[in-house]
Design a protein around this motif. Structure first.
Motif, PDB file in Angstrom:
ATOM      1  N   ILE A   1      39.816  27.670  40.191  1.00 12.10           N
ATOM      2  CA  ILE A   1      39.128  26.784  38.883  1.00 12.10           C
ATOM      3  C   ILE A   1      38.400  27.716  37.982  1.00 12.10           C
ATOM      4  CG2 ILE A   1      37.494  24.933  38.672  1.00 12.10           C
ATOM      5  CD1 ILE A   1      38.083  24.298  41.704  1.00 12.10           C
ATOM      6  N   PRO A   2      38.438  27.407  36.677  1.00 12.87           N
ATOM      7  CA  PRO A   2      37.740  28.165  35.744  1.00 12.87           C
ATOM      8  C   PRO A   2      36.358  27.476  35.832  1.00 12.87           C
ATOM      9  CG  PRO A   2      38.673  26.116  34.738  1.00 12.87           C
ATOM     10  CD  PRO A   2      39.364  26.274  36.217  1.00 12.87           C
TER      11      PRO A   2
ATOM     12  N   MET B   1      43.537  28.249  31.566  1.00 17.92           N
ATOM     13  CA  MET B   1      42.791  27.146  32.577  1.00 17.92           C
ATOM     14  C   MET B   1      41.926  26.466  31.893  1.00 17.92           C
ATOM     15  SD  MET B   1      43.068  28.578  36.384  1.00 17.92           S
ATOM     16  CE  MET B   1      44.485  28.316  37.534  1.00 17.92           C
ATOM     17  N   PRO B   2      42.065  25.478  31.271  1.00 16.31           N
ATOM     18  CA  PRO B   2      40.952  24.813  30.745  1.00 16.31           C
ATOM     19  C   PRO B   2      40.055  23.966  31.879  1.00 16.31           C
ATOM     20  CG  PRO B   2      42.927  23.323  30.344  1.00 16.31           C
ATOM     21  CD  PRO B   2      43.096  24.948  30.873  1.00 16.31           C
ATOM     22  N   CYS B   3      38.714  23.845  31.449  1.00 16.84           N
ATOM     23  CA  CYS B   3      37.896  23.322  32.392  1.00 16.84           C
ATOM     24  C   CYS B   3      38.073  21.781  32.787  1.00 16.84           C
ATOM     25  CB  CYS B   3      36.250  23.468  31.942  1.00 16.84           C
ATOM     26  SG  CYS B   3      35.825  25.050  32.227  1.00 16.84           S
ATOM     27  N   ASP B   4      38.826  21.351  31.409  1.00 17.77           N
ATOM     28  CA  ASP B   4      39.054  19.801  31.544  1.00 17.77           C
ATOM     29  C   ASP B   4      40.407  19.492  32.131  1.00 17.77           C
ATOM     30  OD1 ASP B   4      40.408  20.473  29.475  1.00 17.77           O
ATOM     31  OD2 ASP B   4      39.688  18.991  28.081  1.00 17.77           O
ATOM     32  N   HIS B   5      40.905  20.417  32.722  1.00 18.50           N
ATOM     33  CA  HIS B   5      42.445  20.472  33.560  1.00 18.50           C
ATOM     34  C   HIS B   5      42.623  21.363  34.642  1.00 18.50           C
ATOM     35  CE1 HIS B   5      46.644  19.277  33.842  1.00 18.50           C
ATOM     36  NE2 HIS B   5      46.830  20.155  33.390  1.00 18.50           N
TER      37      HIS B   5
ATOM     38  N   ALA C   1      48.781  29.755  49.582  1.00 23.69           N
ATOM     39  CA  ALA C   1      49.175  31.248  49.716  1.00 23.69           C
ATOM     40  C   ALA C   1      50.424  31.377  50.547  1.00 23.69           C
ATOM     41  CB  ALA C   1      48.024  32.046  50.371  1.00 23.69           C
ATOM     42  N   ILE C   2      51.314  32.250  49.923  1.00 21.59           N
ATOM     43  CA  ILE C   2      52.704  32.296  50.656  1.00 21.59           C
ATOM     44  C   ILE C   2      52.830  33.709  51.044  1.00 21.59           C
ATOM     45  CG2 ILE C   2      53.797  30.295  49.541  1.00 21.59           C
ATOM     46  CD1 ILE C   2      55.306  32.356  47.601  1.00 21.59           C
ATOM     47  N   LEU C   3      51.909  34.718  50.626  1.00 18.32           N
ATOM     48  CA  LEU C   3      52.082  35.905  51.212  1.00 18.32           C
ATOM     49  C   LEU C   3      50.828  36.400  51.785  1.00 18.32           C
ATOM     50  CD1 LEU C   3      53.817  37.408  48.030  1.00 18.32           C
ATOM     51  CD2 LEU C   3      54.959  37.057  50.116  1.00 18.32           C
ATOM     52  N   PRO C   4      50.760  37.656  52.506  1.00 14.54           N
ATOM     53  CA  PRO C   4      49.527  38.067  53.135  1.00 14.54           C
ATOM     54  C   PRO C   4      48.586  38.681  52.116  1.00 14.54           C
ATOM     55  CG  PRO C   4      51.373  39.561  53.639  1.00 14.54           C
ATOM     56  CD  PRO C   4      51.938  38.316  52.892  1.00 14.54           C
ATOM     57  N   ARG C   5      48.922  39.136  50.976  1.00 19.63           N
ATOM     58  CA  ARG C   5      48.164  39.361  49.792  1.00 19.63           C
ATOM     59  C   ARG C   5      48.487  38.653  48.626  1.00 19.63           C
ATOM     60  NH1 ARG C   5      44.241  42.917  51.577  1.00 19.63           N
ATOM     61  NH2 ARG C   5      44.023  43.648  49.420  1.00 19.63           N
ATOM     62  N   VAL C   6      47.293  38.250  47.878  1.00 21.29           N
ATOM     63  CA  VAL C   6      47.557  37.566  46.803  1.00 21.29           C
ATOM     64  C   VAL C   6      46.676  38.122  45.656  1.00 21.29           C
ATOM     65  CG1 VAL C   6      47.807  35.335  47.895  1.00 21.29           C
ATOM     66  CG2 VAL C   6      45.657  35.989  47.196  1.00 21.29           C
ATOM     67  N   LYS C   7      47.207  38.049  44.481  1.00 16.93           N
ATOM     68  CA  LYS C   7      46.430  38.520  43.236  1.00 16.93           C
ATOM     69  C   LYS C   7      46.062  37.514  42.274  1.00 16.93           C
ATOM     70  CE  LYS C   7      49.332  42.916  43.519  1.00 16.93           C
ATOM     71  NZ  LYS C   7      49.946  43.770  42.494  1.00 16.93           N
ATOM     72  N   ILE C   8      45.057  37.784  41.460  1.00 17.58           N
ATOM     73  CA  ILE C   8      44.440  36.691  40.686  1.00 17.58           C
ATOM     74  C   ILE C   8      43.816  37.623  39.532  1.00 17.58           C
ATOM     75  CG2 ILE C   8      42.561  34.935  40.210  1.00 17.58           C
ATOM     76  CD1 ILE C   8      42.433  34.468  43.103  1.00 17.58           C
ATOM     77  N   SER C   9      44.440  37.485  38.355  1.00 13.38           N
ATOM     78  CA  SER C   9      43.829  38.220  37.037  1.00 13.38           C
ATOM     79  C   SER C   9      43.449  37.338  36.078  1.00 13.38           C
ATOM     80  CB  SER C   9      44.922  39.152  36.634  1.00 13.38           C
ATOM     81  OG  SER C   9      45.884  38.499  36.295  1.00 13.38           O
ATOM     82  N   VAL C  10      42.553  37.438  35.047  1.00 13.74           N
ATOM     83  CA  VAL C  10      41.917  36.861  34.063  1.00 13.74           C
ATOM     84  C   VAL C  10      41.932  37.749  32.736  1.00 13.74           C
ATOM     85  CG1 VAL C  10      40.113  35.252  33.168  1.00 13.74           C
ATOM     86  CG2 VAL C  10      40.710  35.292  35.784  1.00 13.74           C
ATOM     87  N   GLU C  11      42.431  37.331  31.773  1.00 13.99           N
ATOM     88  CA  GLU C  11      42.257  38.418  30.716  1.00 13.99           C
ATOM     89  C   GLU C  11      40.699  37.967  29.908  1.00 13.99           C
ATOM     90  OE1 GLU C  11      45.451  37.818  27.766  1.00 13.99           O
ATOM     91  OE2 GLU C  11      46.912  39.184  29.184  1.00 13.99           O
ATOM     92  N   ARG C  12      40.507  36.826  29.945  1.00 12.45           N
ATOM     93  CA  ARG C  12      39.230  36.153  29.276  1.00 12.45           C
ATOM     94  C   ARG C  12      38.335  35.236  30.043  1.00 12.45           C
ATOM     95  NH1 ARG C  12      37.784  33.441  24.416  1.00 12.45           N
ATOM     96  NH2 ARG C  12      40.122  33.410  23.966  1.00 12.45           N
ATOM     97  N   GLY C  13      37.562  35.104  30.352  1.00 10.58           N
ATOM     98  CA  GLY C  13      36.648  34.179  31.131  1.00 10.58           C
ATOM     99  C   GLY C  13      36.442  34.557  32.304  1.00 10.58           C
ATOM    100  N   LYS C  14      36.274  33.259  33.351  1.00 17.80           N
ATOM    101  CA  LYS C  14      36.008  33.417  34.778  1.00 17.80           C
ATOM    102  C   LYS C  14      36.845  32.505  35.490  1.00 17.80           C
ATOM    103  CE  LYS C  14      31.594  35.820  33.865  1.00 17.80           C
ATOM    104  NZ  LYS C  14      30.234  35.685  34.047  1.00 17.80           N
ATOM    105  N   VAL C  15      37.205  32.713  36.824  1.00 20.95           N
ATOM    106  CA  VAL C  15      37.763  31.683  37.549  1.00 20.95           C
ATOM    107  C   VAL C  15      37.081  31.702  39.109  1.00 20.95           C
ATOM    108  CG1 VAL C  15      39.970  31.349  36.685  1.00 20.95           C
ATOM    109  CG2 VAL C  15      39.893  32.960  38.286  1.00 20.95           C
ATOM    110  N   ALA C  16      36.818  30.875  39.600  1.00 17.09           N
ATOM    111  CA  ALA C  16      36.422  30.754  40.945  1.00 17.09           C
ATOM    112  C   ALA C  16      37.399  30.638  41.884  1.00 17.09           C
ATOM    113  CB  ALA C  16      35.056  29.878  41.234  1.00 17.09           C
ATOM    114  N   TYR C  17      37.554  31.494  43.109  1.00 20.55           N
ATOM    115  CA  TYR C  17      38.543  31.161  44.010  1.00 20.55           C
ATOM    116  C   TYR C  17      38.107  30.546  45.272  1.00 20.55           C
ATOM    117  CZ  TYR C  17      37.195  35.563  46.173  1.00 20.55           C
ATOM    118  OH  TYR C  17      36.941  36.688  46.941  1.00 20.55           O
TER     119      TYR C  17
END
Length: 209
Positions: free
Chosen positions: A150-151, A173-177, A185-201
């Motif tokens: 979530i952003p 990922m807009p805050c209002d959507h 998750a479908i794998l034992p390792r997942v990747k999350i990347s963000v070019e600008r801004g922040k997301v919480a997992y």
């Protein structure tokens, strides 16, 4: 250097935390009561003391705990003060325990704080692990675990998710959507990347009810 912060929230798993994994143990205000009850001594107490009796503070001092007592009327919450002290003393990785509870305002404040420092900060419990991503991370996962991404603090741009049932590549990922809720998750390792801004997992170790 690794540090552990123990807050004054719900904490079913206090005794399961291996304190030997950490170089600096900080009890944040009322979190100190768990140490006293268990006969353990944190390295440092940080807080304004509003969740403790004076006798508790005296006992901490007598046991050799360094006590940093702050005014009750201040602009920072105790968690922010504790995070800053941990980082001042060299922490590059901080795990936060006993953080869940009814205070949704405190939980939201914690999310913002976790994304405000250039060190790895993770909130952990038996049920849920939470972190904030502003660049790119690769994280451990178990297939079929529920995750939400979530952003926070504004919209997130150029988000990429890999290793999930619902993968995305360089998508905003807009805050209002908040379409990142309830991914899998479908794998034992997942990747999350963000070019600008922040997301919480939010990694649910146990399926939420």
């Amino acid at each position: 250097m690794r540090s552990a912060l123990f807050l004054n929230g719900d904490c079913e798993d206090f005794e399961s935390v291996d304190l030997e994994d950490y170089d600096l143990i900080i009890a944040v205000d009322g979190g100190a009561k768990r140490f006293l009850k268990a006969g353990l001594v944190p390295d440092l107490f940080v807080g304004d003391g509003d969740s403790l009796d004076e006798s508790d503070l005296n006992e901490l001092k007598a046991l050799g705990c360094e006590v940093l007592l702050f005014p009750k009327e201040k602009d920072e919450i105790d968690t922010e003060l504790a995070l800053r002290k941990a980082i001042e003393r060299g922490a590059k990785e901080i795990d936060i325990f006993c953080w869940m509870g009814e205070r949704l305002d405190m939980l939201l404040a914690l999310m913002y704080l976790m994304g405000s420092f250039n060190v790895k900060i993770t909130a952990k419990s038996r049920k849920l692990i939470v972190g904030v991503v502003s660049t790119e991370v690769e994280l451990e996962a178990n297939p079929n675990e529920k995750w939400s991404i979530i952003p926070i603090a504004g919209d997130a741009y150029g988000v990429t998710l890999k290793g999930f049932k619902y993968e995305i590549a360089n998508k905003n990922m807009p805050c209002d959507h908040p379409y990142g809720v309830s991914n899998i998750a479908i794998l034992p390792r997942v990747k999350i990347s963000v070019e600008r801004g922040k997301v919480a997992y939010f990694r649910w170790l146990k399926e939420p009810s």
